[in-house]
Design an enzyme around this catalytic site. Structure first.
Site, PDB file in Angstrom:
ATOM      1  N   THR A  52       0.464  -1.087   0.231  1.00  0.00           N
ATOM      2  CA  THR A  52       0.123  -0.083  -0.099  1.00  0.00           C
ATOM      3  C   THR A  52       1.151   1.536   0.171  1.00  0.00           C
ATOM      4  O   THR A  52       2.075   1.410   0.797  1.00  0.00           O
ATOM      5  CB  THR A  52      -1.377  -0.075   1.292  1.00  0.00           C
ATOM      6  OG1 THR A  52      -0.585   0.896   2.379  1.00  0.00           O
ATOM      7  CG2 THR A  52      -2.159  -0.768   1.380  1.00  0.00           C
ATOM      8  N   GLU A  53       0.859   2.376  -0.429  1.00  0.00           N
ATOM      9  CA  GLU A  53       1.583   3.451  -1.115  1.00  0.00           C
ATOM     10  C   GLU A  53       1.543   3.860   0.145  1.00  0.00           C
ATOM     11  O   GLU A  53       2.826   4.902   0.560  1.00  0.00           O
ATOM     12  CB  GLU A  53       0.589   4.254  -1.422  1.00  0.00           C
ATOM     13  CG  GLU A  53      -0.361   4.981  -1.996  1.00  0.00           C
ATOM     14  CD  GLU A  53      -0.967   5.797  -2.974  1.00  0.00           C
ATOM     15  OE1 GLU A  53      -0.488   5.725  -3.829  1.00  0.00           O
ATOM     16  OE2 GLU A  53      -1.295   7.120  -2.284  1.00  0.00           O
ATOM     17  N   ASN A  54       1.092   4.254   1.746  1.00  0.00           N
ATOM     18  CA  ASN A  54       0.976   4.647   2.598  1.00  0.00           C
ATOM     19  C   ASN A  54       1.653   3.785   3.630  1.00  0.00           C
ATOM     20  O   ASN A  54       2.255   3.921   4.896  1.00  0.00           O
ATOM     21  CB  ASN A  54      -0.892   4.529   2.992  1.00  0.00           C
ATOM     22  CG  ASN A  54      -1.345   3.890   3.301  1.00  0.00           C
ATOM     23  OD1 ASN A  54      -0.935   2.994   2.819  1.00  0.00           O
ATOM     24  ND2 ASN A  54      -1.607   3.660   5.184  1.00  0.00           N
TER      25      ASN A  54
END
Lengths: 222, 263
Positions: A52-54
Protein backbone atom coordinates in the site's frame (compact mmCIF):
# COMPACT_ATOMS: atom_id res chain seq x y z
CA UNK A 1 -27.08 -3.08 -28.43
CA UNK A 2 -24.24 -3.82 -26.02
CA UNK A 3 -25.48 -5.85 -23.05
CA UNK A 4 -26.15 -3.48 -20.14
CA UNK A 5 -24.77 -4.36 -16.74
CA UNK A 6 -25.54 -3.23 -13.23
CA UNK A 7 -22.69 -1.20 -11.65
CA UNK A 8 -21.78 -3.95 -9.16
CA UNK A 9 -21.81 -6.67 -11.82
CA UNK A 10 -19.58 -4.62 -14.15
CA UNK A 11 -17.09 -3.72 -11.42
CA UNK A 12 -16.83 -7.31 -10.21
CA UNK A 13 -16.37 -8.62 -13.74
CA UNK A 14 -13.45 -6.23 -14.31
CA UNK A 15 -11.84 -7.14 -10.97
CA UNK A 16 -12.29 -10.85 -11.62
CA UNK A 17 -10.72 -10.62 -15.08
CA UNK A 18 -7.65 -8.77 -13.80
CA UNK A 19 -7.33 -11.21 -10.89
CA UNK A 20 -7.19 -14.04 -13.43
CA UNK A 21 -4.55 -12.22 -15.48
CA UNK A 22 -2.07 -11.60 -12.61
CA UNK A 23 0.94 -13.83 -12.14
CA UNK A 24 1.48 -15.91 -9.03
CA UNK A 25 3.81 -14.18 -6.59
CA UNK A 26 3.46 -10.69 -8.07
CA UNK A 27 4.03 -7.68 -5.79
CA UNK A 28 1.01 -5.51 -6.52
CA UNK A 29 -0.17 -2.00 -5.69
CA UNK A 30 -3.93 -1.41 -5.95
CA UNK A 31 -5.62 1.93 -6.52
CA UNK A 32 -8.91 3.00 -4.95
CA UNK A 33 -12.21 1.67 -6.35
CA UNK A 34 -12.51 -1.36 -8.64
CA UNK A 35 -8.86 -2.43 -8.02
CA UNK A 36 -9.63 -2.95 -4.33
CA UNK A 37 -12.06 -5.77 -5.26
CA UNK A 38 -9.30 -7.85 -6.89
CA UNK A 39 -8.11 -9.76 -3.75
CA UNK A 40 -11.66 -11.19 -3.42
CA UNK A 41 -11.39 -12.84 -6.84
CA UNK A 42 -7.89 -14.38 -6.87
CA UNK A 43 -8.04 -17.84 -8.47
CA UNK A 44 -7.27 -20.84 -6.27
CA UNK A 45 -3.53 -21.36 -5.91
CA UNK A 46 -2.52 -17.91 -7.22
CA UNK A 47 -1.14 -15.56 -4.57
CA UNK A 48 -0.33 -11.90 -4.99
CA UNK A 49 1.41 -9.71 -2.43
CA UNK A 50 0.06 -6.25 -1.76
CA UNK A 51 1.97 -3.06 -1.12
CA UNK A 52 0.00 0.00 0.00
CA UNK A 53 1.39 3.42 -0.89
CA UNK A 54 0.92 4.62 2.70
CA UNK A 55 3.57 2.17 3.83
CA UNK A 56 2.48 -1.47 4.20
CA UNK A 57 4.42 -4.26 2.56
CA UNK A 58 2.35 -7.47 2.48
CA UNK A 59 -1.04 -6.04 3.39
CA UNK A 60 -3.77 -8.45 4.52
CA UNK A 61 -7.42 -8.33 5.58
CA UNK A 62 -8.52 -6.25 8.58
CA UNK A 63 -8.55 -7.91 11.98
CA UNK A 64 -10.36 -5.21 13.99
CA UNK A 65 -12.64 -2.86 11.99
CA UNK A 66 -12.17 -0.09 14.59
CA UNK A 67 -8.36 -0.13 14.62
CA UNK A 68 -7.06 2.68 12.39
CA UNK A 69 -3.39 2.10 13.26
CA UNK A 70 -2.97 -0.08 10.18
CA UNK A 71 -4.99 1.21 7.21
CA UNK A 72 -4.81 1.23 3.44
CA UNK A 73 -4.40 4.41 1.38
CA UNK A 74 -8.20 4.83 1.31
CA UNK A 75 -8.38 4.77 5.12
CA UNK A 76 -9.90 1.28 5.51
CA UNK A 77 -8.46 -0.93 8.28
CA UNK A 78 -6.12 -3.68 7.04
CA UNK A 79 -3.42 -5.86 8.60
CA UNK A 80 0.17 -6.72 7.82
CA UNK A 81 0.90 -10.37 6.99
CA UNK A 82 3.76 -12.35 8.56
CA UNK A 83 6.97 -11.45 6.75
CA UNK A 84 5.70 -7.96 5.96
CA UNK A 85 6.90 -4.54 7.06
CA UNK A 86 5.95 -0.92 7.54
CA UNK A 87 7.92 1.82 5.81
CA UNK A 88 7.84 5.61 5.71
CA UNK A 89 6.56 7.47 2.63
CA UNK A 90 9.99 8.23 1.14
CA UNK A 91 10.75 4.49 1.12
CA UNK A 92 7.24 3.61 -0.09
CA UNK A 93 7.55 5.94 -3.06
CA UNK A 94 11.10 4.79 -3.69
CA UNK A 95 9.61 1.31 -4.02
CA UNK A 96 6.92 2.55 -6.39
CA UNK A 97 8.98 4.95 -8.50
CA UNK A 98 12.08 2.78 -8.45
CA UNK A 99 10.54 -0.16 -10.31
CA UNK A 100 10.30 -2.50 -7.31
CA UNK A 101 6.59 -3.20 -7.84
CA UNK A 102 5.55 -5.76 -10.46
CA UNK A 103 2.04 -4.55 -11.13
CA UNK A 104 -0.22 -1.65 -10.32
CA UNK A 105 -3.95 -1.56 -11.01
CA UNK A 106 -5.54 1.88 -11.21
CA UNK A 107 -8.87 3.39 -12.16
CA UNK A 108 -9.22 5.91 -14.99
CA UNK A 109 -11.26 8.90 -16.05
CA UNK A 110 -9.82 8.55 -19.55
CA UNK A 111 -7.22 6.34 -21.22
CA UNK A 112 -5.96 6.71 -24.77
CA UNK A 113 -4.38 4.98 -27.78
CA UNK A 114 -0.89 6.17 -26.79
CA UNK A 115 -1.14 4.54 -23.37
CA UNK A 116 -1.73 7.85 -21.63
CA UNK A 117 -3.89 7.97 -18.52
CA UNK A 118 -5.97 10.76 -16.96
CA UNK A 119 -7.33 10.07 -13.49
CA UNK A 120 -6.69 12.98 -11.13
CA UNK A 121 -8.76 16.00 -12.11
CA UNK A 122 -11.73 17.26 -14.09
CA UNK A 123 -10.83 20.96 -14.10
CA UNK A 124 -13.55 23.21 -12.60
CA UNK A 125 -15.62 20.14 -11.67
CA UNK A 126 -13.66 17.88 -9.35
CA UNK A 127 -9.99 17.89 -8.34
CA UNK A 128 -9.21 15.09 -5.93
CA UNK A 129 -5.49 15.51 -6.70
CA UNK A 130 -2.98 13.07 -8.13
CA UNK A 131 -1.98 11.52 -4.81
CA UNK A 132 0.49 8.75 -5.56
CA UNK A 133 -0.80 7.88 -9.05
CA UNK A 134 1.77 9.91 -11.03
CA UNK A 135 4.70 8.31 -9.19
CA UNK A 136 3.17 4.85 -9.45
CA UNK A 137 2.66 4.94 -13.23
CA UNK A 138 6.16 6.38 -13.64
CA UNK A 139 7.71 3.37 -11.92
CA UNK A 140 5.57 0.22 -11.95
CA UNK A 141 6.75 -2.54 -14.27
CA UNK A 142 3.19 -3.14 -15.50
CA UNK A 143 0.19 -0.80 -15.32
CA UNK A 144 -3.34 -2.25 -15.51
CA UNK A 145 -6.30 0.07 -15.93
CA UNK A 146 -9.58 -1.13 -14.42
CA UNK A 147 -12.38 1.01 -15.80
CA UNK A 148 -15.96 1.04 -17.03
CA UNK A 149 -15.96 1.24 -20.82
CA UNK A 150 -18.28 4.25 -21.07
CA UNK A 151 -19.16 7.41 -19.17
CA UNK A 152 -22.62 7.55 -17.55
CA UNK A 153 -23.70 9.77 -20.50
CA UNK A 154 -22.55 7.06 -22.95
CA UNK A 155 -19.28 8.68 -24.08
CA UNK A 156 -16.25 6.46 -24.53
CA UNK A 157 -13.63 6.54 -21.74
CA UNK A 158 -11.21 4.89 -24.17
CA UNK A 159 -10.13 7.76 -26.40
CA UNK A 160 -7.81 8.43 -29.31
CA UNK A 161 -6.27 11.19 -27.19
CA UNK A 162 -7.12 12.11 -23.58
CA UNK A 163 -8.66 15.56 -23.14
CA UNK A 164 -8.23 15.78 -19.35
CA UNK A 165 -4.87 16.59 -17.68
CA UNK A 166 -2.69 13.49 -17.77
CA UNK A 167 -1.37 11.35 -14.94
CA UNK A 168 1.26 9.80 -17.19
CA UNK A 169 1.85 9.11 -20.86
CA UNK A 170 2.90 5.92 -22.62
CA UNK A 171 2.50 4.08 -19.34
CA UNK A 172 -0.59 1.87 -19.74
CA UNK A 173 0.03 -1.83 -20.43
CA UNK A 174 -3.40 -3.45 -20.10
CA UNK A 175 -6.95 -2.05 -20.10
CA UNK A 176 -9.81 -4.14 -18.75
CA UNK A 177 -13.42 -3.00 -19.05
CA UNK A 178 -16.68 -4.89 -18.56
CA UNK A 179 -16.63 -5.70 -22.30
CA UNK A 180 -13.04 -6.42 -23.23
CA UNK A 181 -9.33 -6.72 -22.53
CA UNK A 182 -6.90 -4.54 -24.49
CA UNK A 183 -3.13 -5.00 -24.32
CA UNK A 184 -0.47 -2.47 -25.28
CA UNK A 185 1.81 -4.41 -27.62
CA UNK A 186 4.82 -2.37 -28.74
CA UNK A 187 2.86 0.88 -28.44
CA UNK A 188 -0.27 -0.42 -30.22
CA UNK A 189 -3.53 -1.01 -28.39
CA UNK A 190 -4.63 -4.53 -29.33
CA UNK A 191 -8.07 -5.95 -28.52
CA UNK A 192 -7.27 -9.44 -27.30
CA UNK A 193 -10.43 -10.56 -25.54
CA UNK A 194 -14.11 -9.69 -25.87
CA UNK A 195 -17.05 -10.77 -23.74
CA UNK A 196 -19.36 -13.39 -25.27
CA UNK A 197 -22.42 -11.71 -26.79
CA UNK A 198 -20.73 -8.35 -27.38
CA UNK A 199 -20.81 -7.38 -31.03
CA UNK A 200 -17.26 -6.57 -32.15
CA UNK A 201 -18.23 -3.99 -34.79
CA UNK A 202 -20.59 -2.22 -32.42
CA UNK A 203 -17.96 -2.09 -29.64
CA UNK A 204 -15.39 -0.74 -32.10
CA UNK A 205 -17.76 1.90 -33.43
CA UNK A 206 -18.68 3.10 -29.92
CA UNK A 207 -15.06 3.11 -28.70
CA UNK A 208 -13.20 6.25 -29.75
CA UNK A 209 -9.79 4.60 -29.24
CA UNK A 210 -8.62 2.92 -32.44
CA UNK A 211 -7.93 -0.69 -31.49
CA UNK A 212 -6.15 -3.29 -33.53
CA UNK A 213 -7.94 -6.63 -33.45
CA UNK A 214 -5.76 -9.51 -32.36
CA UNK A 215 -5.58 -12.32 -34.93
CA UNK A 216 -6.16 -14.59 -31.91
CA UNK A 217 -9.15 -12.67 -30.54
CA UNK A 218 -10.59 -14.72 -27.69
CA UNK A 219 -13.77 -14.78 -25.66
CA UNK A 220 -13.13 -13.00 -22.32
CA UNK A 221 -13.92 -15.48 -19.57
CA UNK A 222 -15.73 -13.86 -16.68
CA UNK B 1 45.05 -14.55 51.63
CA UNK B 2 44.75 -11.07 53.04
CA UNK B 3 46.64 -9.79 50.03
CA UNK B 4 44.12 -11.43 47.67
CA UNK B 5 41.19 -9.91 49.56
CA UNK B 6 42.85 -6.52 49.45
CA UNK B 7 43.28 -6.83 45.71
CA UNK B 8 39.61 -7.80 45.26
CA UNK B 9 38.57 -4.98 47.59
CA UNK B 10 40.69 -2.58 45.56
CA UNK B 11 39.17 -3.79 42.31
CA UNK B 12 35.62 -3.35 43.61
CA UNK B 13 36.41 0.19 44.77
CA UNK B 14 37.90 1.01 41.39
CA UNK B 15 34.81 -0.45 39.71
CA UNK B 16 32.54 1.60 41.92
CA UNK B 17 34.48 4.79 41.18
CA UNK B 18 34.41 3.89 37.47
CA UNK B 19 30.61 3.46 37.60
CA UNK B 20 30.23 6.83 39.32
CA UNK B 21 32.31 8.48 36.62
CA UNK B 22 30.13 6.92 33.88
CA UNK B 23 26.99 8.04 35.70
CA UNK B 24 28.21 11.60 36.12
CA UNK B 25 29.33 11.77 32.48
CA UNK B 26 25.99 10.33 31.38
CA UNK B 27 24.10 12.83 33.54
CA UNK B 28 26.03 15.73 32.07
CA UNK B 29 25.58 14.37 28.54
CA UNK B 30 21.94 13.50 28.72
CA UNK B 31 20.61 16.56 30.53
CA UNK B 32 20.67 18.93 27.54
CA UNK B 33 19.02 16.22 25.48
CA UNK B 34 16.02 15.72 27.72
CA UNK B 35 13.08 17.10 25.73
CA UNK B 36 10.48 19.31 27.37
CA UNK B 37 6.98 17.88 27.60
CA UNK B 38 4.58 20.68 26.71
CA UNK B 39 0.81 21.03 26.47
CA UNK B 40 -0.99 20.93 23.11
CA UNK B 41 -1.87 24.60 23.69
CA UNK B 42 1.81 25.51 24.16
CA UNK B 43 2.63 23.67 20.94
CA UNK B 44 -0.16 25.40 19.00
CA UNK B 45 0.92 28.75 20.54
CA UNK B 46 4.09 28.68 18.45
CA UNK B 47 1.97 29.14 15.31
CA UNK B 48 1.33 32.77 14.35
CA UNK B 49 -0.35 34.31 11.30
CA UNK B 50 1.69 33.40 8.23
CA UNK B 51 3.58 30.51 9.86
CA UNK B 52 4.35 27.58 7.56
CA UNK B 53 3.36 24.37 9.35
CA UNK B 54 4.04 20.78 8.32
CA UNK B 55 1.44 18.32 9.60
CA UNK B 56 2.28 14.63 9.60
CA UNK B 57 -0.22 11.93 8.67
CA UNK B 58 -1.67 10.03 5.74
CA UNK B 59 -5.45 9.67 5.71
CA UNK B 60 -6.41 8.73 9.32
CA UNK B 61 -2.96 7.48 10.29
CA UNK B 62 -0.13 9.28 12.06
CA UNK B 63 -1.93 12.60 12.47
CA UNK B 64 -1.09 14.92 15.43
CA UNK B 65 -4.82 15.26 16.22
CA UNK B 66 -4.41 16.76 19.70
CA UNK B 67 -2.17 19.61 18.55
CA UNK B 68 -4.43 20.26 15.54
CA UNK B 69 -7.43 20.49 17.90
CA UNK B 70 -5.55 23.07 20.01
CA UNK B 71 -4.61 25.00 16.86
CA UNK B 72 -8.28 24.97 15.84
CA UNK B 73 -9.36 26.30 19.24
CA UNK B 74 -6.60 28.93 19.15
CA UNK B 75 -8.18 30.21 15.91
CA UNK B 76 -4.99 31.55 14.27
CA UNK B 77 -5.67 32.53 10.65
CA UNK B 78 -3.51 32.61 7.53
CA UNK B 79 -1.65 29.37 8.33
CA UNK B 80 0.35 27.86 5.46
CA UNK B 81 0.04 24.11 5.63
CA UNK B 82 2.21 21.38 4.12
CA UNK B 83 0.61 17.94 4.49
CA UNK B 84 -0.03 14.86 2.42
CA UNK B 85 -3.80 15.33 2.18
CA UNK B 86 -6.74 17.49 3.27
CA UNK B 87 -8.18 14.71 5.49
CA UNK B 88 -11.90 13.98 5.62
CA UNK B 89 -14.93 16.23 5.23
CA UNK B 90 -17.45 14.60 2.91
CA UNK B 91 -20.97 13.16 2.88
CA UNK B 92 -19.70 9.91 4.48
CA UNK B 93 -17.64 11.73 7.15
CA UNK B 94 -19.47 15.08 7.52
CA UNK B 95 -17.69 16.15 10.73
CA UNK B 96 -14.26 17.47 9.63
CA UNK B 97 -11.25 15.38 10.71
CA UNK B 98 -7.68 16.55 11.45
CA UNK B 99 -6.45 19.33 9.15
CA UNK B 100 -9.96 19.52 7.61
CA UNK B 101 -11.02 21.20 10.89
CA UNK B 102 -8.57 24.05 10.19
CA UNK B 103 -9.61 24.31 6.52
CA UNK B 104 -13.35 24.43 7.28
CA UNK B 105 -12.64 26.98 10.05
CA UNK B 106 -10.96 29.17 7.37
CA UNK B 107 -7.62 29.19 9.21
CA UNK B 108 -5.60 27.94 6.25
CA UNK B 109 -4.57 30.37 3.51
CA UNK B 110 -2.37 28.08 1.45
CA UNK B 111 -1.52 24.40 1.20
CA UNK B 112 1.03 22.21 -0.49
CA UNK B 113 -0.65 18.79 -0.60
CA UNK B 114 -1.03 15.75 -2.80
CA UNK B 115 -4.64 14.69 -2.40
CA UNK B 116 -7.95 16.23 -1.34
CA UNK B 117 -10.39 13.67 -2.75
CA UNK B 118 -11.96 13.06 0.68
CA UNK B 119 -12.45 16.74 1.50
CA UNK B 120 -15.35 18.19 -0.48
CA UNK B 121 -15.05 21.57 1.28
CA UNK B 122 -11.37 21.99 0.33
CA UNK B 123 -12.20 21.13 -3.29
CA UNK B 124 -15.01 23.68 -3.32
CA UNK B 125 -12.85 26.41 -1.73
CA UNK B 126 -10.11 25.56 -4.27
CA UNK B 127 -12.48 25.85 -7.25
CA UNK B 128 -13.79 29.21 -5.93
CA UNK B 129 -10.25 30.49 -5.41
CA UNK B 130 -10.77 30.85 -1.64
CA UNK B 131 -7.66 28.85 -0.80
CA UNK B 132 -4.30 28.62 -2.55
CA UNK B 133 -3.53 24.93 -3.13
CA UNK B 134 -0.42 23.56 -4.82
CA UNK B 135 -0.84 19.89 -5.72
CA UNK B 136 2.28 17.73 -5.88
CA UNK B 137 2.60 14.05 -6.73
CA UNK B 138 2.93 12.29 -3.38
CA UNK B 139 6.37 10.81 -4.04
CA UNK B 140 7.54 14.21 -5.21
CA UNK B 141 6.13 15.90 -2.10
CA UNK B 142 7.85 13.53 0.31
CA UNK B 143 11.14 13.81 -1.58
CA UNK B 144 10.93 17.64 -1.60
CA UNK B 145 10.62 17.50 2.19
CA UNK B 146 13.41 14.94 2.46
CA UNK B 147 15.80 17.07 0.40
CA UNK B 148 14.72 20.11 2.45
CA UNK B 149 15.82 18.32 5.58
CA UNK B 150 18.94 16.79 4.09
CA UNK B 151 20.57 19.99 2.89
CA UNK B 152 20.18 19.22 -0.80
CA UNK B 153 19.35 21.68 -3.56
CA UNK B 154 16.61 19.56 -5.14
CA UNK B 155 16.29 16.39 -7.17
CA UNK B 156 15.32 15.00 -10.57
CA UNK B 157 12.25 12.80 -10.96
CA UNK B 158 10.50 11.13 -13.92
CA UNK B 159 7.15 11.66 -12.15
CA UNK B 160 4.86 14.00 -14.07
CA UNK B 161 6.99 14.14 -17.23
CA UNK B 162 4.87 14.72 -20.37
CA UNK B 163 1.85 15.81 -18.32
CA UNK B 164 0.42 19.25 -17.53
CA UNK B 165 2.31 19.08 -14.22
CA UNK B 166 5.52 19.58 -16.20
CA UNK B 167 4.43 23.10 -17.27
CA UNK B 168 6.26 25.93 -15.49
CA UNK B 169 8.81 23.44 -14.18
CA UNK B 170 12.35 23.03 -15.38
CA UNK B 171 13.17 19.75 -17.11
CA UNK B 172 16.63 18.24 -17.51
CA UNK B 173 17.68 15.40 -19.76
CA UNK B 174 20.10 12.84 -18.32
CA UNK B 175 21.36 10.07 -20.61
CA UNK B 176 18.46 10.68 -22.99
CA UNK B 177 15.75 10.50 -20.34
CA UNK B 178 13.70 13.53 -19.31
CA UNK B 179 13.33 14.47 -15.64
CA UNK B 180 11.58 17.28 -13.76
CA UNK B 181 13.76 19.38 -11.45
CA UNK B 182 12.05 19.60 -8.08
CA UNK B 183 12.97 22.03 -5.32
CA UNK B 184 13.33 21.33 -1.60
CA UNK B 185 10.59 22.19 0.88
CA UNK B 186 10.96 23.30 4.51
CA UNK B 187 8.67 24.71 7.18
CA UNK B 188 8.83 26.93 10.26
CA UNK B 189 7.22 24.26 12.42
CA UNK B 190 6.47 20.55 11.98
CA UNK B 191 3.85 18.86 14.13
CA UNK B 192 4.33 15.14 13.80
CA UNK B 193 2.84 12.05 15.41
CA UNK B 194 4.68 9.02 16.73
CA UNK B 195 3.80 6.05 18.90
CA UNK B 196 6.43 6.15 21.65
CA UNK B 197 9.12 8.63 22.63
CA UNK B 198 11.82 8.32 25.23
CA UNK B 199 12.78 11.33 27.35
CA UNK B 200 15.47 12.20 24.79
CA UNK B 201 12.86 12.46 22.03
CA UNK B 202 13.86 9.28 20.21
CA UNK B 203 10.77 8.09 18.35
CA UNK B 204 9.23 4.87 17.19
CA UNK B 205 6.08 4.61 15.10
CA UNK B 206 3.18 2.17 14.83
CA UNK B 207 1.73 0.63 11.66
CA UNK B 208 0.87 2.98 8.82
CA UNK B 209 1.14 5.94 11.21
CA UNK B 210 4.76 6.36 10.16
CA UNK B 211 4.19 7.80 6.64
CA UNK B 212 5.49 11.41 6.30
CA UNK B 213 6.35 11.86 10.00
CA UNK B 214 10.04 10.82 10.07
CA UNK B 215 10.68 12.93 6.95
CA UNK B 216 8.95 16.06 8.25
CA UNK B 217 10.93 15.70 11.49
CA UNK B 218 14.04 16.63 9.51
CA UNK B 219 12.72 19.64 7.59
CA UNK B 220 11.41 22.29 10.01
CA UNK B 221 13.01 24.84 12.34
CA UNK B 222 10.89 23.61 15.26
CA UNK B 223 9.68 20.01 15.47
CA UNK B 224 7.11 18.89 18.03
CA UNK B 225 6.03 15.26 18.28
CA UNK B 226 2.66 14.14 19.63
CA UNK B 227 3.04 10.66 21.13
CA UNK B 228 1.00 8.02 22.91
CA UNK B 229 3.58 7.52 25.65
CA UNK B 230 6.93 8.84 26.93
CA UNK B 231 9.29 6.24 28.44
CA UNK B 232 12.62 6.63 30.33
CA UNK B 233 15.87 6.75 28.38
CA UNK B 234 17.08 3.22 27.76
CA UNK B 235 13.63 1.73 27.20
CA UNK B 236 13.77 2.24 23.44
CA UNK B 237 16.57 0.15 21.95
CA UNK B 238 18.81 2.43 19.83
CA UNK B 239 18.55 -0.25 17.11
CA UNK B 240 14.81 0.42 16.85
CA UNK B 241 14.83 4.23 16.86
CA UNK B 242 13.34 5.59 13.61
CA UNK B 243 13.61 9.32 14.36
CA UNK B 244 16.55 10.22 16.64
CA UNK B 245 15.80 12.78 19.33
CA UNK B 246 18.25 15.30 17.87
CA UNK B 247 15.47 16.30 15.44
CA UNK B 248 12.89 16.86 18.19
CA UNK B 249 12.36 20.07 20.18
CA UNK B 250 9.42 19.11 22.39
CA UNK B 251 6.92 16.35 23.09
CA UNK B 252 3.14 16.44 23.55
CA UNK B 253 1.11 13.55 24.96
CA UNK B 254 -1.95 12.72 22.86
CA UNK B 255 -5.32 13.77 24.25
CA UNK B 256 -8.89 12.59 24.06
CA UNK B 257 -9.66 13.17 20.37
CA UNK B 258 -11.66 10.16 19.13
CA UNK B 259 -9.34 9.64 16.13
CA UNK B 260 -6.23 10.02 18.31
CA UNK B 261 -7.63 7.20 20.44
CA UNK B 262 -8.03 4.92 17.40
CA UNK B 263 -4.60 5.63 15.87
Amino acid sequence: MLPELKEKEARERIAKKIAADLEDGALVNLGIGIPQLIPNFMPEGVNIYLQTENGTIFAGPAVDPNDLRVIDAGGAPISVLPGGAFVSSDVSFGILRGGHIDVTVLGALQVDAEGCLANWTIPNVRTPGMGGAMDIVAGAKKVYIATRHFEKNGGSKLLEKCTLPLTGCGVVDVIVTEYCLIRNINGKMVLEEIVDGVDLLELQSKTEMQMEISPNLKIMKC
Amino acid sequence: MTDTLDIIQGCLETLSIFKQIIRSVADKMTKPFIKPIITPEEAAGKVKEGTTVMLGGFNYGGVPYTIIDALHDQGTKNIRVISVDASHCNPKVPEPVGVARLIVNKQVSSMVISHMGLNAVAQEMFSKGEIDIELNPMGTLVERIRTGGAGLGGFLTPTGVNTAYEKNRQTIEIDGKKFILERPLRADIAFIRAYKADEAGNLIYYGTGRNFNPIMATAADIVIAEVDEIVPIGEIDPNNVVTPGIFIDALVIKGGNAYAART
